[in-house]
Write a protein that holds these residues in place. Structure first.
Motif, mmCIF file in Angstrom:
data_model
loop_
_atom_site.group_PDB
_atom_site.id
_atom_site.type_symbol
_atom_site.label_atom_id
_atom_site.label_comp_id
_atom_site.label_asym_id
_atom_site.label_seq_id
_atom_site.Cartn_x
_atom_site.Cartn_y
_atom_site.Cartn_z
ATOM 1 N N LEU A 176 40.089 2.154 20.144
ATOM 2 C CA LEU A 176 40.685 1.616 18.917
ATOM 3 C C LEU A 176 39.952 2.144 17.690
ATOM 4 O O LEU A 176 40.566 2.677 16.764
ATOM 5 C CB LEU A 176 40.623 0.079 18.951
ATOM 6 C CG LEU A 176 41.338 -0.699 17.833
ATOM 7 C CD1 LEU A 176 41.506 -2.151 18.251
ATOM 8 C CD2 LEU A 176 40.644 -0.643 16.490
ATOM 9 N N LYS A 194 40.380 5.740 16.366
ATOM 10 C CA LYS A 194 41.579 6.044 15.570
ATOM 11 C C LYS A 194 41.331 5.934 14.074
ATOM 12 O O LYS A 194 42.086 6.485 13.279
ATOM 13 C CB LYS A 194 42.727 5.090 15.956
ATOM 14 C CG LYS A 194 43.314 5.358 17.332
ATOM 15 C CD LYS A 194 44.373 4.326 17.689
ATOM 16 C CE LYS A 194 45.599 4.415 16.797
ATOM 17 N NZ LYS A 194 46.594 3.363 17.154
ATOM 18 N N ILE A 195 40.312 5.185 13.684
ATOM 19 C CA ILE A 195 40.117 4.944 12.250
ATOM 20 C C ILE A 195 38.738 5.408 11.754
ATOM 21 O O ILE A 195 38.281 4.977 10.704
ATOM 22 C CB ILE A 195 40.345 3.451 11.890
ATOM 23 C CG1 ILE A 195 39.576 2.525 12.844
ATOM 24 C CG2 ILE A 195 41.837 3.120 11.901
ATOM 25 C CD1 ILE A 195 39.646 1.052 12.456
ATOM 26 N N GLU A 218 46.081 -2.888 12.735
ATOM 27 C CA GLU A 218 47.151 -1.899 12.779
ATOM 28 C C GLU A 218 46.864 -0.877 13.882
ATOM 29 O O GLU A 218 47.732 -0.575 14.708
ATOM 30 C CB GLU A 218 47.259 -1.209 11.415
ATOM 31 C CG GLU A 218 48.601 -0.532 11.203
ATOM 32 C CD GLU A 218 48.613 0.258 9.902
ATOM 33 O OE1 GLU A 218 48.134 -0.282 8.879
ATOM 34 O OE2 GLU A 218 49.087 1.405 9.941
ATOM 35 N N ALA A 219 45.630 -0.388 13.918
ATOM 36 C CA ALA A 219 45.257 0.609 14.936
ATOM 37 C C ALA A 219 45.249 0.000 16.336
ATOM 38 O O ALA A 219 45.449 0.692 17.333
ATOM 39 C CB ALA A 219 43.879 1.186 14.617
#
Lengths: 361, 130
Positions: free
Chosen positions: A154, A157-158, A212-213
């Protein structure tokens, strides 16, 4: 005194969290339910707002020396980017608090329990020696814990920070969701994951980006209720339950963070050395055989003899059994011993078992 | 929050439903929500006599334990055996599948003294501070 709100208070309310007072804060105790949140962390990923935790910074040429004298673990062994689990003791060996020590290039940060923040600050402040400056940065610091088997995927991704380079109990500074963060591979759940320290002002941006991710992983918010059941399953001590000023770190099972041979010694050293020779009791794990949940301070019996008390009790969602930690007098602390726990006048059978109750596969 | 109009309620958050010569007893939707995940229930035996407003069993939730109080006096004619293995039925369906005991030989006048759904809704409004 009005309880404090973390910067994410409005997010919790919008998510329908049950909010309760805790350590001077109003905190989410549960969202979808403790069992559901617990299992989501074990099987997927969960997000905790633990901004109530306290952070102190230490700067100056003598910061290392001061912290080494204040804490039981060996701060001199920490490299920049390293983190240490440790404890602070009173002169008599009782536990002031357990804490994390972070070493940066030019300063240190300690992370302490919210319930002990004021006590810890005063205690540390009164023991500063030489060139060291201490600052409480708790109010401007938010802390999100992202925990579970999908936590790393997770966060990848960010962030561009190479997360795989950060091993357990280490950290890097980097951006996550465009926000400056201390990216720390730590947690209180027994799962893989990170804890992200960010500025209070940035916490909503980070929280929203994480959810969101995390949608594709089935991420869920997790409250203090499941935080407690998760840590109990893996037998991480909780200050106030499993240790306090009346217990020494040896009987609490924290001998491994007490470095009695380190240079300069530390506060509470002699009583701890004595305790190593002659502890009369031990913190053990038990599983209740009968239906019921042991609660903090329930008495422990062996026949008619009171042999201890329950430190932490709860229900293990992974074992689907009631579990707990108890202080039991020696020599009744051995694994396999059948004990009885007094629950509101009823004596329930329990067995002392190997800990932890759960280990991630 | 669900509070069916055809039930009677207590201030301790139990409900009673009269069905023929039996009275069905359970805990309310509000109560199960406050307790959170229920993991054990200590049920009384069939034939046991209940006395109004005295404790007759214990519900253990993850967070806390709570006594259950008899909304009415009477003799237990059946207990919900499904709750032994599936206490979460109380969370999922507090007024249907999650019923707790059935009572016979009760006094209908005791039932009449309990709160109506409307009165109970006012009580939980106050308790939950909304």
């Amino acid at each position: 005194m009005q309880p404090k709100k973390t910067a994410l208070y409005n997010r919790h309310v919008a998510l329908g969290a049950k909010m309760v007072p805790f350590a001077g804060f109003i905190m989410p105790v549960q969202y979808s339910g403790i069992l559901d949140e617990h299992l989501n962390v074990r099987n997927k990923v969960g997000v905790f707002d633990v901004s109530h935790m306290g952070e102190f910074e230490f700067r100056g040429a003598d910061a290392e020396k001061t912290l080494n004298y204040l804490t039981t673990n060996n701060v001199a062994k920490l490299e920049p980017g390293g983190i240490q689990y440790s404890a602070m003791l009173f002169d008599d060996g009782g536990v002031v608090d357990d804490l994390l020590v972070y070493r940066f290039e030019n300063h240190y940060m300690t992370v302490v329990n919210a319930a002990n923040l004021d006590k810890d600050f005063e205690w540390m402040k009164s023991h500063l020696k030489g060139d060291v400056e201490m600052k409480d940065v708790s109010d401007q610091t938010s802390l999100l814990a992202i925990q579970g088997p999908d936590a790393v995927s997770l966060i990848k991704k960010i962030t561009n920070t190479p997360l795989d380079e950060i091993v357990y109990y280490n950290f890097q500074l980097g951006k996550v969701a465009g926000v400056n963060a201390i990216i720390s591979r730590t947690g209180y759940t027994g799962e893989d994951g990170f804890e992200l320290y960010v500025d209070r002002e940035d916490s909503e941006q980070l929280w929203d980006a994480v959810f969101e991710a995390g949608e594709e992983y089935g991420v869920k918010p997790v409250g203090l209720g499941a935080r407690d059941s998760l840590r109990l399953e893996v037998c991480f001590n909780l200050y106030g339950n499993d240790m306090d000023q009346t217990t020494n770190p040896i009987e609490a099972g924290l001998g491994w963070i007490v470095k009695s041979k380190k240079l300069g010694g530390f506060i509470g050293k002699q009583p701890v050395l004595d305790a190593k020779e002659k502890t009369t009791r031990k913190l053990v794990g038990f599983i209740l055989i009968e239906k019921g949940i042991a609660r903090h301070n329930s008495d422990v019996y062996l026949g008619d003899k009171k042999v201890g008390y329950v430190a932490s009790g709860g229900f293990s969602p992974m074992l689907e059994k009631p579990i707990g930690l108890a202080y039991v007098d020696k020599p009744h602390h051995e694994i396999g011993t059948m004990i009885e726990i007094d629950l509101r006048g009823r004596r329930l059978q329990a067995e002392i078992v190997q800990t932890p109750f759960y280990k991630r596969p | 929050m669900n509070t069916p109009n055809d039930l009677k309620y207590t201030k301790d958050h139990e409900w009673v439903k009269i069905e023929g010569d039996e009275a069905i007893i359970g805990i309310t939707d509000y109560a199960q929500g406050e307790l959170g995940d229920i993991v054990f229930i200590d049920l009384p035996e069939i034939g046991m006599h209940l006395t109004q407003f005295t404790a007759f069993g214990v519900i253990e939730a993850v967070k806390a334990a709570a006594d259950m109080y008899a909304p009415i006096s009477g003799e237990i004619s059946s207990v919900n055996g499904l709750l032994d293995d599936s206490p979460e039925l109380i969370n999922k369906s507090p007024y249907e599948d999650g019923w707790i005991v059935k009572v016979k030989a009760f006094d209908i006048e005791e039932v009449e003294t309990l709160m109506s759904a409307e009165e109970y809704r006012k009580l939980i409004e106050v308790e939950s501070g909304d």
